[in-house]
Motif scaffolding. Sequence first.
Motif, PDB file in Angstrom:
ATOM      1  N   PRO A 153       0.847  -1.197   0.000  1.00 16.26           N
ATOM      2  CA  PRO A 153       0.000   0.000   0.000  1.00 16.26           C
ATOM      3  C   PRO A 153       0.884   1.249   0.000  1.00 16.26           C
ATOM      4  O   PRO A 153       1.939   1.256   0.627  1.00 16.26           O
ATOM      5  N   LEU A 164       2.326   4.548   1.142  1.00 19.57           N
ATOM      6  CA  LEU A 164       2.340   5.200   2.449  1.00 19.57           C
ATOM      7  C   LEU A 164       1.898   6.645   2.294  1.00 19.57           C
ATOM      8  O   LEU A 164       2.162   7.288   1.281  1.00 19.57           O
ATOM      9  N   GLU A 173      14.475   4.387   8.034  1.00 20.32           N
ATOM     10  CA  GLU A 173      13.260   3.673   7.648  1.00 20.32           C
ATOM     11  C   GLU A 173      12.310   4.514   6.812  1.00 20.32           C
ATOM     12  O   GLU A 173      11.411   3.976   6.167  1.00 20.32           O
ATOM     13  N   SER A 207       4.256   6.456   7.308  1.00 14.39           N
ATOM     14  CA  SER A 207       2.823   6.242   7.507  1.00 14.39           C
ATOM     15  C   SER A 207       2.204   7.263   8.446  1.00 14.39           C
ATOM     16  O   SER A 207       0.995   7.324   8.591  1.00 14.39           O
ATOM     17  N   ARG A 263       1.195  -3.374   6.947  1.00 15.35           N
ATOM     18  CA  ARG A 263       1.937  -2.769   5.834  1.00 15.35           C
ATOM     19  C   ARG A 263       1.532  -1.316   5.649  1.00 15.35           C
ATOM     20  O   ARG A 263       2.343  -0.486   5.255  1.00 15.35           O
ATOM     21  N   ARG A 264       0.269  -1.027   5.906  1.00 13.34           N
ATOM     22  CA  ARG A 264      -0.231   0.331   5.714  1.00 13.34           C
ATOM     23  C   ARG A 264       0.212   1.246   6.864  1.00 13.34           C
ATOM     24  O   ARG A 264       0.651   2.360   6.630  1.00 13.34           O
ATOM     25  N   LYS A 265       0.096   0.757   8.094  1.00 17.93           N
ATOM     26  CA  LYS A 265       0.313   1.615   9.259  1.00 17.93           C
ATOM     27  C   LYS A 265       1.738   1.568   9.807  1.00 17.93           C
ATOM     28  O   LYS A 265       2.149   2.439  10.563  1.00 17.93           O
ATOM     29  N   LEU A 266       2.446   0.488   9.495  1.00 18.21           N
ATOM     30  CA  LEU A 266       3.801   0.345  10.044  1.00 18.21           C
ATOM     31  C   LEU A 266       4.825   0.170   8.926  1.00 18.21           C
ATOM     32  O   LEU A 266       5.997  -0.117   9.184  1.00 18.21           O
ATOM     33  N   GLY A 267       4.354   0.302   7.687  1.00 22.47           N
ATOM     34  CA  GLY A 267       5.156  -0.011   6.498  1.00 22.47           C
ATOM     35  C   GLY A 267       6.645   0.235   6.619  1.00 22.47           C
ATOM     36  O   GLY A 267       7.451  -0.670   6.407  1.00 22.47           O
ATOM     37  N   GLU A 268       7.033   1.454   6.978  1.00 25.13           N
ATOM     38  CA  GLU A 268       8.446   1.815   6.927  1.00 25.13           C
ATOM     39  C   GLU A 268       9.262   1.220   8.065  1.00 25.13           C
ATOM     40  O   GLU A 268      10.491   1.183   7.987  1.00 25.13           O
ATOM     41  N   LYS A 325       3.798   4.453  17.368  1.00 30.91           N
ATOM     42  CA  LYS A 325       3.203   3.946  16.134  1.00 30.91           C
ATOM     43  C   LYS A 325       2.684   2.522  16.333  1.00 30.91           C
ATOM     44  O   LYS A 325       1.574   2.181  15.943  1.00 30.91           O
TER      45      LYS A 325
END
Lengths: 286, 286
Positions: free
Chosen positions: A34, A36, A65, A108, B60-65, B116
């Motif tokens: 997805p 970011l 990151e 995010s 993946r959306r909220k913690l992606g990085e 986060k």
Amino acid sequence: MEMCLTCSVLYAKTTLGSEGSLGIVTKVSILTPPKLSSVNVAFLACTDYLSCQKLLLEARRKLGEVLSAFEFLDEQAMDLALNHLEGVRNPLPPALHKFYVLIETTGSDEHSDREKLEAFLVHSMEEGLISDGVVAQDIQQASSVWNIREGIPEALMKAGAVYKYDLSIPVEKIYDLVEEMRNKLGHLARVVGYGHLGDGNLHLNISCPQYDDAVLAQIEPFVYEWTSKHHGSISAEHGLGLMKADKIFYSKSPAAVQLMASVKNLLDPNHVLNPYKVLPQSLSSP
Amino acid sequence: MEMCLTCSVLYAKTTLGSEGSLGIVTKVSILTPPKLSSVNVAFLACTDYLSCQKLLLEARRKLGEVLSAFEFLDEQAMDLALNHLEGVRNPLPPALHKFYVLIETTGSDEHSDREKLEAFLVHSMEEGLISDGVVAQDIQQASSVWNIREGIPEALMKAGAVYKYDLSIPVEKIYDLVEEMRNKLGHLARVVGYGHLGDGNLHLNISCPQYDDAVLAQIEPFVYEWTSKHHGSISAEHGLGLMKADKIFYSKSPAAVQLMASVKNLLDPNHVLNPYKVLPQSLSSP
């Protein structure tokens, strides 16, 4: 398949670096994470190339990151953009800066990403790594900062003739080549350096009023020999293609090139797949 | 060269997936980014496999990085770890959970990374994706949570005989195979599923008191045919090696395998490089 994250271009390559000469893509399936939501862009000035390097190291440590781009341009590239592109202006107050760095973060969480970037800038200023800097306040400012960096090729075209090289070189050596080239050419041409510093990628561009064999003779083979001597590659992200196929020996040993040709012959005995590319004609004829 | 980030193992492969059968490594130069300083680990429970999938998408959306690991194990894997490993305990209060997920984040800022992760957990709880969860409070708790996941292979060895498969399968299908296998085997054996969900990687393990040809006949070729039918790979991260070389046709077409053998013959005409691996003997003899 390969995605160039800095250029946002999707390359379809059947084998990395083969430029389609080893096969054809018949079907592509891309699994994308997805997107970011939070993007921040900062435009910074450095007084010397060493500071750009230290800044890169620091950015990897403090922004690792979320760091999605680390681009550099020298003052010659900035002058070109300001003089030849419409609507482009330097977002920093007027001053003599030797180098500019564009940093983009992608994450995010808008709030925490921005805090991270601002803390990084304060720290870099205190450490003397940057002499000035600005964070884009909205998407319009971010895109106008990107326009400087992305407008350089257009500015070069408008300025006259240009000899272009796309090199990968160990980061600490990158700017030595620009300076050596500048010393060598003197008033004959303008030497411009910019690129994806985070990837060790230098776009070396030599701009002059018109194409001139005397200038070219000063540049080549010097630029290829210099890159080879410093264990770089003469095709960093754009491939050897048609024009540089016979330059492959600056990056690869004869044995390696012979093996590449053998693999090519095995997969494509009639040489119908994207012919004349990558390998010298002497090796790739049927 | 390839780095398995979840296992922290450095694989030396001259060509991805060739297991050293296409060359030997004579020199290695590794450019490593600075290690990021902030690591957080959470251990969560899900009531069904669909929730694990939704949780992955959300992570993946909220913690992606900062997301550096997303591991799952089923209750059978957890039981094995609890019953056969010393000093391992479930960090969650006793309850019937079908699935467990281990999430690790790695970033540069302890405070914002933790915020986060905690916001993500609150949100996941509200959405009903997780039924319980805990965040490790220090490095010791984090490592004891990792010990559950990493101890499963050892627990399986202690439990008796084990048939092991390392598969990559589209994430939404992964657990169908575990359940079909469980239905097929009934009381003959214990079927255990765990793996790197973030990579679509399933470690399917079938545990029984001793090796038994009747059990094996139920498993193979079923597991290979099922994986092939769902466009998966029968060697996700561990390679085909010696034991599965003749199973390559479940993942690749005969034409592709023939091409692989031709490339192998070209690079290694006397078959001295890591012989007997990857390709069936019938194709790779000199």
